[in-house]
Enzyme design. Structure first.
Site, short mmCIF file in Angstrom:
data_model
loop_
_atom_site.label_atom_id
_atom_site.label_comp_id
_atom_site.label_asym_id
_atom_site.label_seq_id
_atom_site.Cartn_x
_atom_site.Cartn_y
_atom_site.Cartn_z
N GLY A 96 14.52 1.45 62.89
CA GLY A 96 14.87 0.94 61.57
C GLY A 96 15.68 -0.35 61.58
N GLN A 97 15.83 -0.99 62.75
CA GLN A 97 16.58 -2.25 62.76
C GLN A 97 15.76 -3.35 62.08
OE1 GLN A 97 17.82 -3.72 66.64
NE2 GLN A 97 19.12 -5.31 65.72
N HIS A 103 24.89 -4.94 64.79
CA HIS A 103 25.81 -4.51 63.74
C HIS A 103 25.96 -3.01 63.77
CE1 HIS A 103 21.71 -4.78 62.13
NE2 HIS A 103 21.99 -3.72 61.40
P1 AMP Z 1 19.40 -2.60 59.97
O1 AMP Z 1 18.21 -2.14 59.16
O2 AMP Z 1 20.04 -1.53 60.81
O3 AMP Z 1 19.04 -3.84 60.79
O4 AMP Z 1 20.52 -3.01 58.94
C1 AMP Z 1 20.52 -4.23 58.25
C2 AMP Z 1 21.36 -4.00 57.05
O5 AMP Z 1 21.72 -5.26 56.54
C3 AMP Z 1 20.68 -3.23 55.93
O6 AMP Z 1 21.42 -2.05 55.64
C4 AMP Z 1 20.69 -4.21 54.76
O7 AMP Z 1 20.90 -3.60 53.51
C5 AMP Z 1 21.84 -5.13 55.14
N1 AMP Z 1 21.77 -6.48 54.58
C6 AMP Z 1 20.70 -7.29 54.52
N2 AMP Z 1 21.04 -8.47 53.97
C7 AMP Z 1 22.35 -8.40 53.67
C8 AMP Z 1 23.30 -9.29 53.09
N3 AMP Z 1 22.95 -10.52 52.69
N4 AMP Z 1 24.57 -8.88 52.93
C9 AMP Z 1 24.93 -7.63 53.31
N5 AMP Z 1 24.11 -6.74 53.89
C10 AMP Z 1 22.84 -7.12 54.08
#
Ligand code: AMP
Ligand code: ZN
Length: 117
Positions: A96-97, A103
């Site tokens: 799910g990344q 992060h």
């Molecule tokens: P992942 O799917 O583990 O790579 O997590 C990426 C996360 O980044 C997701 O939970 C998104 O909702 C979050 N995300 C994407 N764009 C932004 C943004 N501009 N500000 C804050 N969070 C974000």
């Protein structure tokens, strides 16, 4: 090069102040900000300022930024007064990344199921 800012990386842009975010904590090496699409009452992302693609790369980064990220996740959990919480590193598309700058998700404020989906 590992650790250098990437022009096409959303989280490097947040670190650089080029994309806005609701920042809750910042140190010399990390930034913590609220997830734009929260999956729990508290959903905060903790990232190293240096660009590393995922937790696997972060694990071997020198200096050991992984420890900084984990320490900050705990500091945020304390500030948010979370007694129970989950820290997640989605690593790879199959997990799910979607953003390839390492992060930690800090999730709390509701009950959680195990195993995760
Ligand atoms: P992942 O799917 O583990 O790579 O997590 C990426 C996360 O980044 C997701 O939970 C998104 O909702 C979050 N995300 C994407 N764009 C932004 C943004 N501009 N500000 C804050 N969070 C974000
Ligand atoms: Zn990046």
């Amino acid at each position: 090069m590992a650790g250098e800012p990437q022009d096409d990386c959303l989280f490097c842009k947040i670190v650089g102040g080029h994309v806005p975010a609701t920042i809750v904590r910042e140190t010399d090496t990390t930034v913590a900000f609220r997830d734009i699409n929260p999956q729990a009452p508290t959903h905060i992302l903790i990232i190293p300022k240096a660009h590393h693609a995922d937790a696997a790369a972060l694990a071997t980064a020198e200096p050991l930024l992984a420890a900084d990220v984990l320490r900050e996740a705990q500091a945020v959990a304390d500030e948010e007064k979370l007694e129970s919480y989950r820290i997640v590193f989605n690593t790879g598309t199959g997990a799910g990344q979607t953003v390839f700058h390492a992060h930690a998700h800090l999730l709390g404020g509701r009950g959680m199921q195990w195993p995760p989906g």
